[in-house]
Write an enzyme that holds these catalytic residues in place. Structure first.
Site, PDB file in Angstrom:
ATOM      1  N   ASN A  36    -103.243  15.886 -56.714  1.00 56.18           N
ATOM      2  CA  ASN A  36    -104.426  16.503 -56.101  1.00 56.18           C
ATOM      3  C   ASN A  36    -104.872  15.726 -54.864  1.00 56.18           C
ATOM      4  O   ASN A  36    -105.247  16.323 -53.851  1.00 56.18           O
ATOM      5  CB  ASN A  36    -105.566  16.609 -57.122  1.00 56.18           C
ATOM      6  CG  ASN A  36    -105.312  17.731 -58.120  1.00 56.18           C
ATOM      7  OD1 ASN A  36    -105.506  18.894 -57.796  1.00 56.18           O
ATOM      8  ND2 ASN A  36    -104.821  17.378 -59.306  1.00 56.18           N
ATOM      9  N   LYS A  93    -118.031  -3.857 -66.777  1.00 54.40           N
ATOM     10  CA  LYS A  93    -117.952  -2.591 -66.032  1.00 54.40           C
ATOM     11  C   LYS A  93    -118.924  -2.580 -64.849  1.00 54.40           C
ATOM     12  O   LYS A  93    -118.617  -2.054 -63.777  1.00 54.40           O
ATOM     13  CB  LYS A  93    -118.265  -1.426 -66.983  1.00 54.40           C
ATOM     14  CG  LYS A  93    -118.136  -0.085 -66.340  1.00 54.40           C
ATOM     15  CD  LYS A  93    -118.143   1.017 -67.375  1.00 54.40           C
ATOM     16  CE  LYS A  93    -117.992   2.363 -66.709  1.00 54.40           C
ATOM     17  NZ  LYS A  93    -117.103   3.242 -67.403  1.00 54.40           N
ATOM     18  N   MET A 104    -109.398   8.176 -64.592  1.00 52.77           N
ATOM     19  CA  MET A 104    -109.463   8.211 -66.057  1.00 52.77           C
ATOM     20  C   MET A 104    -110.522   7.276 -66.645  1.00 52.77           C
ATOM     21  O   MET A 104    -110.276   6.618 -67.660  1.00 52.77           O
ATOM     22  CB  MET A 104    -108.075   7.891 -66.639  1.00 52.77           C
ATOM     23  CG  MET A 104    -106.982   8.832 -66.169  1.00 52.77           C
ATOM     24  SD  MET A 104    -107.354  10.560 -66.489  1.00 52.77           S
ATOM     25  CE  MET A 104    -106.957  10.632 -68.213  1.00 52.77           C
ATOM     26  N   ARG A 105    -111.674   7.204 -66.002  1.00 55.86           N
ATOM     27  CA  ARG A 105    -112.759   6.359 -66.502  1.00 55.86           C
ATOM     28  C   ARG A 105    -114.083   7.084 -66.393  1.00 55.86           C
ATOM     29  O   ARG A 105    -114.265   7.867 -65.460  1.00 55.86           O
ATOM     30  CB  ARG A 105    -112.894   5.117 -65.609  1.00 55.86           C
ATOM     31  CG  ARG A 105    -112.149   3.973 -66.089  1.00 55.86           C
ATOM     32  CD  ARG A 105    -112.026   2.860 -65.088  1.00 55.86           C
ATOM     33  NE  ARG A 105    -110.789   2.228 -65.424  1.00 55.86           N
ATOM     34  CZ  ARG A 105    -110.649   1.349 -66.394  1.00 55.86           C
ATOM     35  NH1 ARG A 105    -111.702   0.909 -67.054  1.00 55.86           N
ATOM     36  NH2 ARG A 105    -109.469   0.859 -66.683  1.00 55.86           N
ATOM     37  N   LEU A 106    -114.976   6.777 -67.316  1.00 59.76           N
ATOM     38  CA  LEU A 106    -116.333   7.323 -67.215  1.00 59.76           C
ATOM     39  C   LEU A 106    -117.081   6.566 -66.120  1.00 59.76           C
ATOM     40  O   LEU A 106    -116.931   5.350 -65.988  1.00 59.76           O
ATOM     41  CB  LEU A 106    -117.074   7.094 -68.529  1.00 59.76           C
ATOM     42  CG  LEU A 106    -116.908   8.126 -69.632  1.00 59.76           C
ATOM     43  CD1 LEU A 106    -117.735   7.702 -70.846  1.00 59.76           C
ATOM     44  CD2 LEU A 106    -117.340   9.505 -69.159  1.00 59.76           C
ATOM     45  N   ASN A 112    -115.864  16.163 -60.298  1.00 60.63           N
ATOM     46  CA  ASN A 112    -114.656  15.858 -61.069  1.00 60.63           C
ATOM     47  C   ASN A 112    -113.849  17.131 -61.276  1.00 60.63           C
ATOM     48  O   ASN A 112    -114.402  18.228 -61.355  1.00 60.63           O
ATOM     49  CB  ASN A 112    -115.058  15.276 -62.433  1.00 60.63           C
ATOM     50  CG  ASN A 112    -113.854  14.929 -63.292  1.00 60.63           C
ATOM     51  OD1 ASN A 112    -112.879  14.333 -62.817  1.00 60.63           O
ATOM     52  ND2 ASN A 112    -113.886  15.299 -64.566  1.00 60.63           N
ATOM     53  N   HIS A 117    -111.137  18.968 -63.836  1.00 65.97           N
ATOM     54  CA  HIS A 117    -110.705  18.844 -65.239  1.00 65.97           C
ATOM     55  C   HIS A 117    -109.812  20.028 -65.612  1.00 65.97           C
ATOM     56  O   HIS A 117    -110.149  21.182 -65.312  1.00 65.97           O
ATOM     57  CB  HIS A 117    -111.930  18.793 -66.160  1.00 65.97           C
ATOM     58  CG  HIS A 117    -111.554  18.551 -67.584  1.00 65.97           C
ATOM     59  ND1 HIS A 117    -111.182  17.302 -68.051  1.00 65.97           N
ATOM     60  CD2 HIS A 117    -111.436  19.396 -68.633  1.00 65.97           C
ATOM     61  CE1 HIS A 117    -110.867  17.396 -69.331  1.00 65.97           C
ATOM     62  NE2 HIS A 117    -111.001  18.655 -69.713  1.00 65.97           N
TER      63      HIS A 117
END
Ligand code: GRF
Length: 212
Positions: free
Chosen positions: A14, A66, A91-93, A108, A110
């Site tokens: 993408n 974090k 791939m992380r919040l 985002n 999905h």
């Protein structure tokens, strides 16, 4: 012009679509100023380098926590005067540091019709559940896992006996079309949020999907 950072952890197909469109002047009012990755070995990092776009590739576990990791990212984003963030396979919040700095300015991508199948392996989850349609969602990011206000969705019919590889290929085809469209409309001010509901004015290039 709006200055955009793309976050990616994986293959970055993408990201590549966005980089190619930017190069061909097909990204409207968006300019890709930075790629951020939490995986220095990811193909996405390589793609950024190939395109000559600055890339901040960090190893999260080298940071105290974090918050420290995200502070480093936010510092870079501010230095480069980034306006908007696109998570394309990141791939992380997003944690409070990033959300405080860029809340409402992060989208985002999905690979399911949310709220069905959030989290990892959405395509595998859809196949295992046996749904007849899955699809693609672009949504604003909040503190949850794939829970923010939905901007755009497009369904993909699941064929009988379809393999995960084949379905992934067809879902990605939709992603590669939907994400750039939404990004252009967003940076050009055609997307507005009213609570959970997103109003999308004069959507460009939209094709009403036909369900069979
Ligand atoms: C995409 O399917 C996206 O929906 C999900 O992660 C995947 C990233 O693919 N969040 P790529 O790295 O852009 O090829």
């Amino acid at each position: 012009m709006k200055r955009v950072a793309v976050f990616a952890s994986g293959s970055g197909s993408n990201l590549q679509v966005l980089l190619d469109k930017a190069k061909n002047d097909e990204l409207g009012g968006a300019v890709i100023e930075l790629v951020v990755s939490d995986k220095p070995e990811a193909k996405a990092v390589e793609r950024a380098k190939q395109a000559g776009v600055p890339c901040l590739a960090l190893v999260p576990k080298e940071f105290a926590d974090k918050a420290a990791y995200e502070e480093r990212i936010v510092r870079e984003l501010k230095q480069r005067e980034i306006d908007f963030i696109v998570l394309a396979g990141y791939m992380r919040l997003c944690g409070p540091i990033l959300l405080e700095a860029y809340g409402g300015r992060i989208i985002n991508l999905h690979p399911s019709l949310l709220p069905a199948f959030p989290g990892k392996d959405a395509i595998g989850q859809a196949l295992a559940y046996g749904v007849k349609y899955t699809g693609v969602t672009v949504h604003f990011v909040d503190e949850g896992m794939d829970t923010g206000p939905i901007i755009a969705q497009e369904p993909v019919k699941i064929h009988d006996h379809e393999t995960k590889e084949e379905l992934t290929r067809r879902v990605q085809e939709v992603e590669h079309r939907l994400l750039p469209q939404v990004l252009i409309d967003w940076v050009e001010g055609r997307i507005h949020v009213d609570g959970r509901v997103v109003i999308y004015e004069n959507r460009r290039g939209s094709k009403e999907p036909t369900l069979q």
